[in-house]
Design a protein around this motif. Structure first.
Motif, PDB file in Angstrom:
ATOM      1  N   PHE A 585      24.186 -13.628  36.883  1.00 19.51           N
ATOM      2  CA  PHE A 585      23.727 -12.476  36.122  1.00 19.51           C
ATOM      3  C   PHE A 585      22.700 -12.928  35.095  1.00 19.51           C
ATOM      4  N   ALA A 586      21.661 -12.088  34.890  1.00 23.24           N
ATOM      5  CA  ALA A 586      20.595 -12.425  33.932  1.00 23.24           C
ATOM      6  C   ALA A 586      20.157 -11.169  33.193  1.00 23.24           C
ATOM      7  N   LEU A 587      19.631 -11.362  31.995  1.00 20.47           N
ATOM      8  CA  LEU A 587      18.961 -10.297  31.253  1.00 20.47           C
ATOM      9  C   LEU A 587      17.456 -10.520  31.339  1.00 20.47           C
ATOM     10  N   THR A 588      16.696  -9.432  31.522  1.00 20.30           N
ATOM     11  CA  THR A 588      15.238  -9.531  31.593  1.00 20.30           C
ATOM     12  C   THR A 588      14.617  -8.780  30.421  1.00 20.30           C
ATOM     13  N   ILE A 608      17.997 -16.125  31.111  1.00 23.58           N
ATOM     14  CA  ILE A 608      17.411 -15.114  30.226  1.00 23.58           C
ATOM     15  C   ILE A 608      15.910 -15.083  30.517  1.00 23.58           C
ATOM     16  N   LYS A 609      15.422 -13.905  30.920  1.00 24.60           N
ATOM     17  CA  LYS A 609      13.984 -13.725  31.126  1.00 24.60           C
ATOM     18  C   LYS A 609      13.404 -13.098  29.864  1.00 24.60           C
ATOM     19  N   LEU A 610      12.455 -13.784  29.264  1.00 21.90           N
ATOM     20  CA  LEU A 610      11.889 -13.327  28.001  1.00 21.90           C
ATOM     21  C   LEU A 610      10.878 -12.207  28.228  1.00 21.90           C
ATOM     22  N   ALA A 611      10.820 -11.260  27.297  1.00 20.38           N
ATOM     23  CA  ALA A 611       9.771 -10.242  27.322  1.00 20.38           C
ATOM     24  C   ALA A 611       8.419 -10.935  27.186  1.00 20.38           C
ATOM     25  N   PRO A 612       7.372 -10.428  27.859  1.00 20.51           N
ATOM     26  CA  PRO A 612       6.062 -11.107  27.818  1.00 20.51           C
ATOM     27  C   PRO A 612       5.557 -11.372  26.401  1.00 20.51           C
ATOM     28  N   ALA A 613       5.686 -10.389  25.505  1.00 22.71           N
ATOM     29  CA  ALA A 613       5.205 -10.599  24.131  1.00 22.71           C
ATOM     30  C   ALA A 613       6.018 -11.682  23.426  1.00 22.71           C
ATOM     31  N   ALA A 615       7.497 -14.230  24.917  1.00 26.85           N
ATOM     32  CA  ALA A 615       7.087 -15.509  25.495  1.00 26.85           C
ATOM     33  C   ALA A 615       5.732 -15.960  24.936  1.00 26.85           C
ATOM     34  N   ARG A 616       4.819 -14.997  24.723  1.00 29.03           N
ATOM     35  CA  ARG A 616       3.512 -15.365  24.173  1.00 29.03           C
ATOM     36  C   ARG A 616       3.655 -15.966  22.784  1.00 29.03           C
ATOM     37  N   GLN A 617       4.555 -15.403  21.986  1.00 25.28           N
ATOM     38  CA  GLN A 617       4.771 -15.958  20.652  1.00 25.28           C
ATOM     39  C   GLN A 617       5.319 -17.380  20.738  1.00 25.28           C
ATOM     40  N   LEU A 618       6.192 -17.615  21.712  1.00 21.73           N
ATOM     41  CA  LEU A 618       6.684 -18.984  21.909  1.00 21.73           C
ATOM     42  C   LEU A 618       5.548 -19.917  22.300  1.00 21.73           C
ATOM     43  N   ALA A 619       4.683 -19.432  23.207  1.00 22.52           N
ATOM     44  CA  ALA A 619       3.559 -20.258  23.654  1.00 22.52           C
ATOM     45  C   ALA A 619       2.606 -20.568  22.509  1.00 22.52           C
ATOM     46  N   GLU A 620       2.533 -19.647  21.543  1.00 20.15           N
ATOM     47  CA  GLU A 620       1.683 -19.878  20.378  1.00 20.15           C
ATOM     48  C   GLU A 620       2.374 -20.756  19.343  1.00 20.15           C
ATOM     49  N   GLN A 621       3.625 -21.161  19.685  1.00 20.16           N
ATOM     50  CA  GLN A 621       4.398 -22.068  18.829  1.00 20.16           C
ATOM     51  C   GLN A 621       4.567 -21.487  17.421  1.00 20.16           C
ATOM     52  N   ASN A 622       5.014 -20.229  17.427  1.00 21.79           N
ATOM     53  CA  ASN A 622       5.244 -19.541  16.158  1.00 21.79           C
ATOM     54  C   ASN A 622       6.606 -19.946  15.601  1.00 21.79           C
ATOM     55  N   SER A 623       6.632 -21.048  14.937  1.00 24.58           N
ATOM     56  CA  SER A 623       7.898 -21.606  14.450  1.00 24.58           C
ATOM     57  C   SER A 623       8.500 -20.797  13.311  1.00 24.58           C
ATOM     58  N   GLU A 624       7.692 -19.909  12.691  1.00 24.03           N
ATOM     59  CA  GLU A 624       8.209 -19.129  11.582  1.00 24.03           C
ATOM     60  C   GLU A 624       8.976 -17.896  12.040  1.00 24.03           C
ATOM     61  N   ASN A 625       8.960 -17.604  13.322  1.00 18.22           N
ATOM     62  CA  ASN A 625       9.647 -16.419  13.819  1.00 18.22           C
ATOM     63  C   ASN A 625      11.121 -16.746  14.021  1.00 18.22           C
ATOM     64  N   ALA A 644       9.943 -17.554  31.320  1.00 18.57           N
ATOM     65  CA  ALA A 644       8.803 -16.824  30.766  1.00 18.57           C
ATOM     66  C   ALA A 644       7.975 -16.265  31.917  1.00 18.57           C
ATOM     67  N   GLU A 645       7.631 -14.967  31.816  1.00 15.62           N
ATOM     68  CA  GLU A 645       6.844 -14.301  32.850  1.00 15.62           C
ATOM     69  C   GLU A 645       5.394 -14.135  32.399  1.00 15.62           C
ATOM     70  N   HIS A 646       4.548 -13.656  33.328  1.00 15.85           N
ATOM     71  CA  HIS A 646       3.141 -13.340  33.048  1.00 15.85           C
ATOM     72  C   HIS A 646       2.384 -14.555  32.500  1.00 15.85           C
ATOM     73  N   ILE A 647       2.597 -15.712  33.118  1.00 12.47           N
ATOM     74  CA  ILE A 647       1.910 -16.928  32.685  1.00 12.47           C
ATOM     75  C   ILE A 647       0.440 -16.855  33.082  1.00 12.47           C
ATOM     76  N   GLU A 648      -0.427 -17.243  32.151  1.00 15.43           N
ATOM     77  CA  GLU A 648      -1.857 -17.044  32.348  1.00 15.43           C
ATOM     78  C   GLU A 648      -2.646 -18.334  32.521  1.00 15.43           C
ATOM     79  N   ASP A 649      -2.110 -19.469  32.080  1.00 21.97           N
ATOM     80  CA  ASP A 649      -2.875 -20.713  32.162  1.00 21.97           C
ATOM     81  C   ASP A 649      -1.931 -21.902  32.078  1.00 21.97           C
TER      82      ASP A 649
END
Length: 684
Positions: A585-588, A608-613, A615-625, A644-649
């Protein structure tokens, strides 16, 4: 109290039906004079297709999804205590929605706490009315810009940017191309609203000048444009010309939309303008001429957007709009139906004349070069035509038939004309009822297809994981995306049956691949309707022969976090029963809401599948969140892999791995592939 008052007429308008609005402003406070006047003032200053609604508590307001939340206004009440930590929780709970706080100075949080927490405006209601209006307008501008940014990012997977206040930062080259900038460097540091307003104002002026050209043939049309009103609010403009060369231009604040259309306001009202027109006419005009509809759909719009970017493509399509208007007679009308799609209402002497006009459009559009000397292109179009009925009550059904015919023509290659034959939908409602019949037949005649998208391990895990995606196959073997038919399936109550069809077909694919010594696992989505009848689904799983023939560990059932939050008890029972039957079982779309800690603690999760937004914050390494870090920490502590979904690069994959993500998927890695599933081939 210095909040400007509203007229009685506005007060009645401020209590509008939020279900028909494009965005919602939530005012959290008591039912007192302050909250009512703040709500009324926000309604006055906001775009006219936004609604304002009062809520008693923050969590209820922040969880609103329909219409989407655009701004949260928190009225400070007696007994409220807002330190920095409390405000941060409120801002995190708001997600990407701006939060303002309002109240008397003695009730307001300290200014420093508001700044540290990221509150967009702190409003003392005893200040001067003009100053309050200025603060409210800045908050609304930020809300509009954030919605515009989200809508722009939806146009291209590689288009990304962030807003620091109203200023763009971190814009990618794809985003720059999307909005017509020369480079990312040229747009970073610029105000999003001002940039779009400048370019839109210039294009509006050019369109107006062309329509006012005395050498241009007479015609009438309605065009939706965006421009500036001295602020960042986008505007709609309607250009009208008639035989007397008179012109009418009206401007009104609106919210931008990812689907530009013609009409008074975005999508819903624009379509309504067309429907109002159709409701007022029938087959015969007052002059005794016959009326018909022509649908023009430019072929290959997504390819044009990919090649030229959204901004340049919109300019090319604007040329098509004006070209169509130039080819209309005095009594004709042109409505822009969607991106690159137009409905023409025309009057001719005979049905053959309507068909002849439509056939001519196919040829002349293909022969015309659109654009300027810097960027021009030849396009083709799919064109369909239908005569109106004797009664106006049948016109909406005929419009649906017209558009469906045009879509089918475009899906088979386009650059052609097809006349609608008869009226097969005369005894059925348009839209969802027509889809209901198709979907019921699809379940019987096997007209659905599955597609796979690879879920790739960042840690070198060699096991094969695939996301299962659903497609509908039309009469011409075209693949229809789920966004076009799942809403109708939900309305018709067909989702539980469709979920079972997908599950059974996934089990068949697993068995076929196992026969070839290929072991894989599939992520299968479940709808909220299946959660409503979870016990029925569980019983079906236990009794179905196809499910009994496979290793249950090879199916990971997925539920969207928002659905799980609205069906908490049912989700927990379903997850527990799936675990008992050894399914996973997973949450998306995890992270779309703010209240997810309890959800994680009370479910047995395999992924756990992260919401695209998120995941983007994680990719931006937003450590303050803090919300991000809590999810990552929970996953590590409980051994739950993150996807993480919707990977762009490739660069974002490296950053996501460093941030704690285990798996990734997206079009950059692999496009969804239906072919292997159709033919039972080995999945490589």
């Amino acid at each position: 109290m210095a909040i400007a008052d509203a007229t009685n007429a506005h007060r009645s308008n401020a209590s509008n039906d939020s279900a028909n609005a494009n965005a919602l402003i939530a005012v959290i406070g008591d039912d007192d004079a302050t909250s009512r006047r703040l709500a009324a003032r926000l309604q006055t200053l906001s775009p006219r297709d936004w609604a304002t609604q009062r809520f008693d508590d923050f969590d209820t307001a922040a969880s609103q999804a329909h219409p989407p939340l655009a701004l949260l206004a928190l009225v400070c009440r007696d007994g409220d205590r807002f330190d920095t930590a409390t405000l941060i929780r409120r801002v995190e709970g708001a997600g990407s929605v701006p939060l303002l706080v309002a109240g008397t100075e003695v009730r307001l949080p300290p200014r420093g706490a508001c700044v540290r927490a990221g509150v967009c405006q702190r409003i003392d209601i005893d200040e001067d009315a003009e100053l309050i209006d200025a603060r409210l307008s800045r908050a609304l501008d930020l809300a509009i810009d954030r919605r515009r940014l989200a809508e722009l990012e939806q146009q291209s997977e590689g288009a990304r940017a962030r807003l620091d206040g109203g200023t763009l930062v971190g814009a990618t080259p794809h985003f720059a191309d999307l909005i017509g900038a020369e480079s990312a460097a040229a747009i970073n540091g610029q105000a999003l609203g001002s940039w779009l307003s400048k370019t839109d104002a210039a294009r509006l002026s050019a369109a107006q000048a062309r329509l006012n050209d005395p050498d241009r043939p007479a015609g009438r049309g309605v065009i939706l444009r965006r421009a500036s009103a001295g602020a960042t609010h986008p505007l709609s403009a309607h250009l009208y010309t008639g035989t007397d060369r008179s012109q009418w231009l009206s401007l009104a604040p609106i919210e931008t939309t990812s689907m530009p259309v013609l009409g008074a306001t975005p999508i819903a009202d624009a379509r309504m303008a067309l429907h109002r027109h159709l409701a007022s006419i029938s087959r015969w005009s007052d002059s005794g001429r016959l009326r018909g509809l022509v649908f023009v759909a430019v072929d290959g719009v997504p390819a044009l957007q990919q090649q030229f970017g959204l901004a340049s493509t919109d300019e090319l399509l604007e040329e098509v709009s004006l070209f169509l208007i130039d080819n209309l007679a005095d009594a004709d009308r042109c409505f822009r139906f969607a991106v690159g799609e137009y409905v023409l209402s025309i009057e001719r002497g005979a049905p053959a004349d309507v068909s002849a006009m439509a056939e001519t459009l196919v040829r002349t559009i293909g022969d015309t070069e659109f654009g300027g000397h810097h960027r021009s292109v030849h396009v083709t179009a799919s064109v369909s035509a239908i005569m109106l009925g004797a009664e106006s009550t049948a016109n909406d059904r005929r419009l649906q038939q017209l558009v469906d015919t045009g879509y089918r023509l475009r899906e088979t290659g386009g650059d052609a004309f097809r006349e609608c034959e008869g009226d097969p939908m005369a005894d059925a409602q348009a839209g969802s009822d027509a889809w209901q019949s198709r979907l019921e037949q699809a379940l019987v005649s096997d007209r659905f297809r599955l597609a796979f998208q690879t879920v790739t391990s960042l840690a070198g895990d060699q096991r094969r994981y695939y996301d299962v995606l659903l497609r509908y196959v039309d009469d011409h073997d075209g693949m229809i995306m789920p966004a076009n038919f799942l809403p109708a399936a939900e309305q018709a109550g067909l989702m539980p049956e469709i979920d079972r069809w997908v599950t059974r077909r996934a089990a068949r694919v697993i068995a076929e691949q196992a026969a070839r010594d290929v072991e894989l696992a599939l992520f299968v989505k479940l709808s909220s309707a299946t959660l409503d009848s979870a016990q029925t689904f569980i019983q079906w799983l236990a009794e179905d022969e196809a499910m009994a023939a496979i290793d249950h560990q090879q199916i990971i059932f997925c539920v969207r976090e928002a659905d799980a939050r609205s069906h908490v008890a049912a989700t927990r029972r379903l997850a527990a029963e799936l675990d008992r039957q050894t399914y996973r079982f997973a949450l998306t779309h995890f992270g779309e809401s703010s209240s997810h800690a309890a959800m994680l603690e009370n479910l047995t999760l395999s992924f756990i599948k992260l919401a695209p937004a998120f995941a983007r914050q994680l990719a931006e390494q937003n450590s303050e969140n803090g919300r991000l870090q809590r999810v990552v920490d929970f996953a590590r502590e409980h051994g739950v892999p993150l996807i993480a979904e919707h990977i762009e690069d490739a660069a974002s994959m490296a950053r996501l791995w460093q941030a704690g993500v285990n798996y990734v998927q997206g079009h950059f890695i692999q496009e969804p592939d239906p072919a292997a599933l159709q033919h039972g081939e080995t999945i490589g």
